[in-house]
Design an enzyme around this catalytic site. Structure first.
Site, PDB file in Angstrom:
ATOM      1  N   CYS A  75      78.786   4.760 -19.225  1.00  0.00           N
ATOM      2  CA  CYS A  75      78.027   5.979 -19.193  1.00  0.00           C
ATOM      3  C   CYS A  75      78.676   6.700 -17.780  1.00  0.00           C
ATOM      4  O   CYS A  75      78.428   5.960 -16.689  1.00  0.00           O
ATOM      5  CB  CYS A  75      76.673   5.875 -19.351  1.00  0.00           C
ATOM      6  SG  CYS A  75      75.683   7.283 -18.689  1.00  0.00           S
ATOM      7  N   CYS A 208      77.418  15.183 -19.676  1.00  0.00           N
ATOM      8  CA  CYS A 208      77.928  13.843 -20.106  1.00  0.00           C
ATOM      9  C   CYS A 208      79.111  13.518 -19.546  1.00  0.00           C
ATOM     10  O   CYS A 208      80.233  14.191 -19.667  1.00  0.00           O
ATOM     11  CB  CYS A 208      78.353  13.804 -21.823  1.00  0.00           C
ATOM     12  SG  CYS A 208      78.688  12.261 -22.351  1.00  0.00           S
TER      13      CYS A 208
HETATM   14  N1  LIG Z   1      75.119   8.439 -24.896  1.00  0.00           N
HETATM   15  C1  LIG Z   1      76.752   7.651 -24.953  1.00  0.00           C
HETATM   16  C2  LIG Z   1      76.332   7.012 -23.805  1.00  0.00           C
HETATM   17  C3  LIG Z   1      76.026   7.506 -22.379  1.00  0.00           C
HETATM   18  C4  LIG Z   1      77.210   8.468 -21.882  1.00  0.00           C
HETATM   19  C5  LIG Z   1      76.777   9.368 -20.822  1.00  0.00           C
HETATM   20  N2  LIG Z   1      75.723  10.103 -21.103  1.00  0.00           N
HETATM   21  C6  LIG Z   1      78.052   9.641 -20.084  1.00  0.00           C
HETATM   22  O1  LIG Z   1      77.702  10.190 -18.825  1.00  0.00           O
HETATM   23  O2  LIG Z   1      79.175   9.159 -19.872  1.00  0.00           O
HETATM   24  C7  LIG Z   1      77.035   6.739 -26.093  1.00  0.00           C
HETATM   25  O3  LIG Z   1      76.054   6.078 -26.758  1.00  0.00           O
HETATM   26  O4  LIG Z   1      78.142   6.730 -26.349  1.00  0.00           O
END
Ligand SMILES: N[C@@H](CCC[C@H](N)C(=O)O)C(=O)O
Length: 274
Positions: A75, A208
């Site tokens: 993440c 993200c």
């Molecule tokens: N929800 C994603 C993992 C988290 C990604 C994140 N928020 C970021 O900042 O990269 C998944 O399950 O792939």
């Protein structure tokens, strides 16, 4: 376990509950705990929970559990938050390394600003066509620690991110792992705007990190941007992605932005048990 201390943090609007679990004291299975405490309005509320654990290979190990309890390999925004958390608590110095399921991450913390050296991207696949409700969508995919589908759009405000993102996230082309979905507008050769539907949150989030990196690297591979790339996320903040490359191969990939400490709290037994 009666009570649990945590710190609430935000990486450009992607919010996390960060727990120091180096003494392995969680009495609740991590996925179950994340699902309970990430619920908004009836618990702390967050996009995910991050555990800091001991590591024999790096300063510490980061685990990221999504709000639905699933564990992700990496993440980007969570990694920026955990780096600041580790520096604040003296778990690591301002230049640190930490283990993730996607490999070792290097981070540098300067005040509230955190710069990560990400792993090399994997599985870049350009120009796939997938059909959703009889409409063909042009999709690029890449793994920047976790899987991302990237769609270039001219009018981001017109995109039904939650509905279309969900259809693509569960599309047969991306199973069994599923994918995060990034809708991206290229403003010029140094600037992108992005909206992301996140797997495991099952909604649009305000930012993200791995998606921001995915968007910049796909746009660079398509010859639309060059390093450094400024990416404006849904919260309004701007994140920076820089990289070195040789043709289609990326060597070093950096991801940088501000991280916010919000508060420290203590979860009561009641919040941990249901
Ligand atoms: N929800 C994603 C993992 C988290 C990604 C994140 N928020 C970021 O900042 O990269 C998944 O399950 O792939």
């Amino acid at each position: 376990m009666d009570k649990l201390i945590f710190v609430k943090m935000s990486g450009s609007g992607n919010d996390f509950i960060v727990v120091d679990n180096r003494d392995d004291r969680l009495a609740v299975e991590p996925g179950t705990l994340a699902e309970r405490i990430c619920r908004r309005r009836i618990s702390v509320g967050a996009d995910g929970m991050i555990l800091v654990e001991s590591s024999s290979k790096a300063d510490f190990r980061m685990r990221i559990l999504n709000a639905d309890g699933s564990e992700a390999e990496m993440c980007g925004n969570g990694a920026r938050c955990v780096a600041r958390f580790a520096e604040m608590l003296g778990i690591a110095g301002p230049h640190m390394t930490f283990e993730t399921l996607a490999g070792i991450i290097h981070a540098q913390v300067v005040g509230s600003r955190v710069k990560l050296q990400m792993g090399r991207p994997q599985q870049i696949r350009l120009d796939q066509s997938i059909e959703v409700d009889g409409v063909a969508h042009h999709v690029h995919s890449i793994n920047t620690g976790v899987p991302h589908a990237v769609l270039l759009c001219s009018d981001l405000e017109a995109i039904p991110v939650r509905a279309l993102g969900r259809e693509i996230r569960f599309h047969p082309a991306f199973q069994p792992a599923g994918t995060n979905v990034d809708f991206v507008t290229v403003l010029d050769t140094r600037t992108l705007v992005i909206r992301t539907y996140e797997r495991g949150v099952e909604d649009e989030t305000l930012a993200c990190g791995t998606g921001t990196v995915a968007a910049a690297l796909v746009a660079a591979t398509l010859g639309m941007v060059s390093s450094p790339v400024e990416v404006r996320v849904r919260s309004g903040e701007t994140l920076t992605v820089s990289f070195t490359r040789n043709g289609t191969e990326f060597h070093e990939v950096f991801f940088e932005g501000d991280v916010r400490l919000i508060y420290q709290g203590e979860l009561m037994a009641e919040a941990l048990s249901a």
